[in-house]
Design a protein around this motif. Structure first.
Motif, PDB file in Angstrom:
ATOM      1  N   THR A   1      -0.860   6.532  -0.001  1.00  0.00           N
ATOM      2  CA  THR A   1      -1.178   5.340   0.786  1.00  0.00           C
ATOM      3  C   THR A   1      -2.582   5.414   1.344  1.00  0.00           C
ATOM      4  O   THR A   1      -3.353   4.448   1.267  1.00  0.00           O
ATOM      5  CB  THR A   1      -0.167   5.172   1.950  1.00  0.00           C
ATOM      6  OG1 THR A   1       1.137   4.993   1.397  1.00  0.00           O
ATOM      7  CG2 THR A   1      -0.532   3.979   2.808  1.00  0.00           C
ATOM      8  N   ARG A   2      -2.947   6.568   1.898  1.00  0.00           N
ATOM      9  CA  ARG A   2      -4.272   6.709   2.508  1.00  0.00           C
ATOM     10  C   ARG A   2      -5.389   6.574   1.471  1.00  0.00           C
ATOM     11  O   ARG A   2      -6.448   6.014   1.755  1.00  0.00           O
ATOM     12  CB  ARG A   2      -4.373   8.052   3.237  1.00  0.00           C
ATOM     13  CG  ARG A   2      -3.793   8.000   4.647  1.00  0.00           C
ATOM     14  CD  ARG A   2      -4.181   9.236   5.451  1.00  0.00           C
ATOM     15  NE  ARG A   2      -3.437  10.405   5.040  1.00  0.00           N
ATOM     16  CZ  ARG A   2      -2.245  10.755   5.540  1.00  0.00           C
ATOM     17  NH1 ARG A   2      -1.655   9.995   6.444  1.00  0.00           N
ATOM     18  NH2 ARG A   2      -1.629  11.843   5.120  1.00  0.00           N
TER      19      ARG A   2
ATOM     20  N   LEU B   1      -9.776   3.005  -0.606  1.00  0.00           N
ATOM     21  CA  LEU B   1     -10.412   2.262  -1.695  1.00  0.00           C
ATOM     22  C   LEU B   1     -10.542   0.781  -1.350  1.00  0.00           C
ATOM     23  O   LEU B   1     -11.540   0.131  -1.689  1.00  0.00           O
ATOM     24  CB  LEU B   1      -9.611   2.436  -2.988  1.00  0.00           C
ATOM     25  CG  LEU B   1      -9.659   3.834  -3.621  1.00  0.00           C
ATOM     26  CD1 LEU B   1      -8.640   3.937  -4.752  1.00  0.00           C
ATOM     27  CD2 LEU B   1     -11.061   4.149  -4.134  1.00  0.00           C
ATOM     28  N   ILE B   2      -9.549   0.236  -0.677  1.00  0.00           N
ATOM     29  CA  ILE B   2      -9.598  -1.170  -0.258  1.00  0.00           C
ATOM     30  C   ILE B   2     -10.618  -1.357   0.862  1.00  0.00           C
ATOM     31  O   ILE B   2     -11.444  -2.278   0.831  1.00  0.00           O
ATOM     32  CB  ILE B   2      -8.202  -1.648   0.184  1.00  0.00           C
ATOM     33  CG1 ILE B   2      -7.249  -1.707  -1.027  1.00  0.00           C
ATOM     34  CG2 ILE B   2      -8.284  -3.026   0.848  1.00  0.00           C
ATOM     35  CD1 ILE B   2      -5.808  -1.999  -0.657  1.00  0.00           C
ATOM     36  N   LEU B   3     -10.564  -0.473   1.846  1.00  0.00           N
ATOM     37  CA  LEU B   3     -11.457  -0.587   2.992  1.00  0.00           C
ATOM     38  C   LEU B   3     -12.915  -0.469   2.574  1.00  0.00           C
ATOM     39  O   LEU B   3     -13.785  -1.188   3.091  1.00  0.00           O
ATOM     40  CB  LEU B   3     -11.122   0.497   4.018  1.00  0.00           C
ATOM     41  CG  LEU B   3     -11.802   0.398   5.376  1.00  0.00           C
ATOM     42  CD1 LEU B   3     -11.426  -0.891   6.087  1.00  0.00           C
ATOM     43  CD2 LEU B   3     -11.438   1.602   6.240  1.00  0.00           C
TER      44      LEU B   3
ATOM     45  N   ALA C   1       5.182   0.457   0.682  1.00  0.00           N
ATOM     46  CA  ALA C   1       4.659   0.435   2.051  1.00  0.00           C
ATOM     47  C   ALA C   1       3.410  -0.431   2.139  1.00  0.00           C
ATOM     48  O   ALA C   1       3.240  -1.206   3.088  1.00  0.00           O
ATOM     49  CB  ALA C   1       4.353   1.857   2.506  1.00  0.00           C
ATOM     50  N   LEU C   2       2.534  -0.332   1.137  1.00  0.00           N
ATOM     51  CA  LEU C   2       1.303  -1.127   1.127  1.00  0.00           C
ATOM     52  C   LEU C   2       1.615  -2.601   0.898  1.00  0.00           C
ATOM     53  O   LEU C   2       0.972  -3.484   1.467  1.00  0.00           O
ATOM     54  CB  LEU C   2       0.360  -0.607   0.039  1.00  0.00           C
ATOM     55  CG  LEU C   2      -0.246   0.772   0.317  1.00  0.00           C
ATOM     56  CD1 LEU C   2      -0.863   1.354  -0.949  1.00  0.00           C
ATOM     57  CD2 LEU C   2      -1.296   0.680   1.417  1.00  0.00           C
TER      58      LEU C   2
ATOM     59  N   GLY D   1       1.023  -6.244   3.219  1.00  0.00           N
ATOM     60  CA  GLY D   1       0.200  -7.312   2.659  1.00  0.00           C
ATOM     61  C   GLY D   1      -1.046  -6.844   1.941  1.00  0.00           C
ATOM     62  O   GLY D   1      -1.861  -7.664   1.508  1.00  0.00           O
ATOM     63  N   LEU D   2      -1.217  -5.527   1.800  1.00  0.00           N
ATOM     64  CA  LEU D   2      -2.406  -5.012   1.119  1.00  0.00           C
ATOM     65  C   LEU D   2      -2.269  -5.104  -0.403  1.00  0.00           C
ATOM     66  O   LEU D   2      -3.271  -5.215  -1.114  1.00  0.00           O
ATOM     67  CB  LEU D   2      -2.662  -3.563   1.526  1.00  0.00           C
ATOM     68  CG  LEU D   2      -3.080  -3.369   2.991  1.00  0.00           C
ATOM     69  CD1 LEU D   2      -3.128  -1.891   3.336  1.00  0.00           C
ATOM     70  CD2 LEU D   2      -4.419  -4.020   3.262  1.00  0.00           C
ATOM     71  N   LEU D   3      -1.031  -5.039  -0.885  1.00  0.00           N
ATOM     72  CA  LEU D   3      -0.764  -5.190  -2.307  1.00  0.00           C
ATOM     73  C   LEU D   3       0.276  -6.282  -2.518  1.00  0.00           C
ATOM     74  O   LEU D   3       1.077  -6.570  -1.621  1.00  0.00           O
ATOM     75  CB  LEU D   3      -0.239  -3.877  -2.906  1.00  0.00           C
ATOM     76  CG  LEU D   3      -1.156  -2.650  -2.858  1.00  0.00           C
ATOM     77  CD1 LEU D   3      -0.429  -1.441  -3.459  1.00  0.00           C
ATOM     78  CD2 LEU D   3      -2.462  -2.905  -3.594  1.00  0.00           C
TER      79      LEU D   3
END
Length: 283
Positions: A30-31, A36-38, A71-72, A76-78
């Motif tokens: 997850t981290r 990578l998104i951040l 979890a992601l 709402g991140l994925l």
């Protein structure tokens, strides 16, 4: 965190994930994806590799990977599309709700304020990019400029406009400041949606396409050469031109609207029966 490379133009990302070195848990997976998104490596709509491939790249079990992806997704991140894979969600979102966007569209001052904001923030971004851009960042900008020049030569207006927005996004990525980068991304989304002004009309002004290309080249060259002052000046000059051009495009559009109304009125009058001379004299 070490990374291998950015995705190809297809939108599928296959070489940026690294093996989990220590405790192979869902939290570690997850981290890595969060980072990578951040950092802007994974962007809205980017597709993750297939589950089997991604688990192999990160060297974790598929159950652990599934837990991390769930979890992601819950945050709402994925997003998962049935039969279509897993994608980065709409993480930038909307800066303004629809009622506010509609309100902005009816008030010309909003365009002036938007461009004033861009002028100041992009000046900071260009200056910071000139100080911080890595060889890979410069290579990305060089590729975008080359594509922009090719589209310009071929007269591919739609592609040129698309690369314009991508170029500014790339400059913001070169700052390596994720708050600035994501703020500007949301800003460019409003531009792409045509909330403030019609970019097509700006590009249609005589000589505008040539000037805009030259301005983008000036920004790129200053960043490439590591010249913060020149980068700032080029960014300010670019947005100042867009401010003038958007005002001129709006004024020209208004002139065209009025001219069309005059022409229509004259045409209608010319088809009406002429008044008699007796009636004309009486009036």
């Amino acid at each position: 965190m070490a990374m291998k490379s950015r995705s190809s133009g297809s939108g599928s990302v296959t070489t940026i994930f690294t093996r989990i070195e220590h405790s192979r848990t869902a939290d570690e997976v997850t981290r890595q994806i969060e980072a990578l998104i951040l950092e802007g490596v994974l962007r809205d709509g980017d597709r993750l590799p297939a589950e089997r491939e991604l688990a192999a790249e990160m060297q974790v079990s598929r159950p652990i990977l599934r837990d991390a992806l769930k979890a992601l997704e819950a945050r709402g991140l994925l997003v998962t599309r049935q039969g279509g894979g897993t994608f980065v969600g709409n993480i930038v979102g909307e800066v303004f709700a629809k009622p506010m966007r509609e309100l902005i569209a009816t008030h010309p001052k909003a365009t002036a304020d938007y461009l004033e904001y861009r002028r100041e923030v992009e000046a900071v971004a260009a200056e910071m990019a000139a100080r911080r851009a890595t060889p890979a960042d410069k290579a990305l900008l060089a590729g975008l400029v080359e594509r922009m020049q090719k589209a310009h030569r071929n007269g591919d207006f739609d592609i040129e406009v698309e690369i314009d927005a991508e170029f500014h996004n790339a400059v913001s990525e070169c700052t390596h400041n994720f708050v600035l980068m994501h703020t500007l991304r949301s800003c460019y989304r409003l531009l792409a949606e045509g909330v403030f002004y019609n970019r097509a009309k700006v590009y249609d002004l005589p000589g505008a396409r040539e000037q805009l290309l030259a301005q983008h080249l000036a920004i790129y060259e200053a960043i490439r050469d590591g010249d913060p002052e020149a980068a700032r000046a080029a960014a300010v000059s670019h947005i100042a031109f867009v401010e003038r051009a958007s005002a001129e495009a709006e004024r020209t559009g208004e002139w065209e609207r009025i001219s069309a109304m005059r022409l229509r009125q004259r045409s209608e009058n010319s088809t009406k029966p002429a008044r008699s001379s007796k009636r004309s004299a009486a009036t």
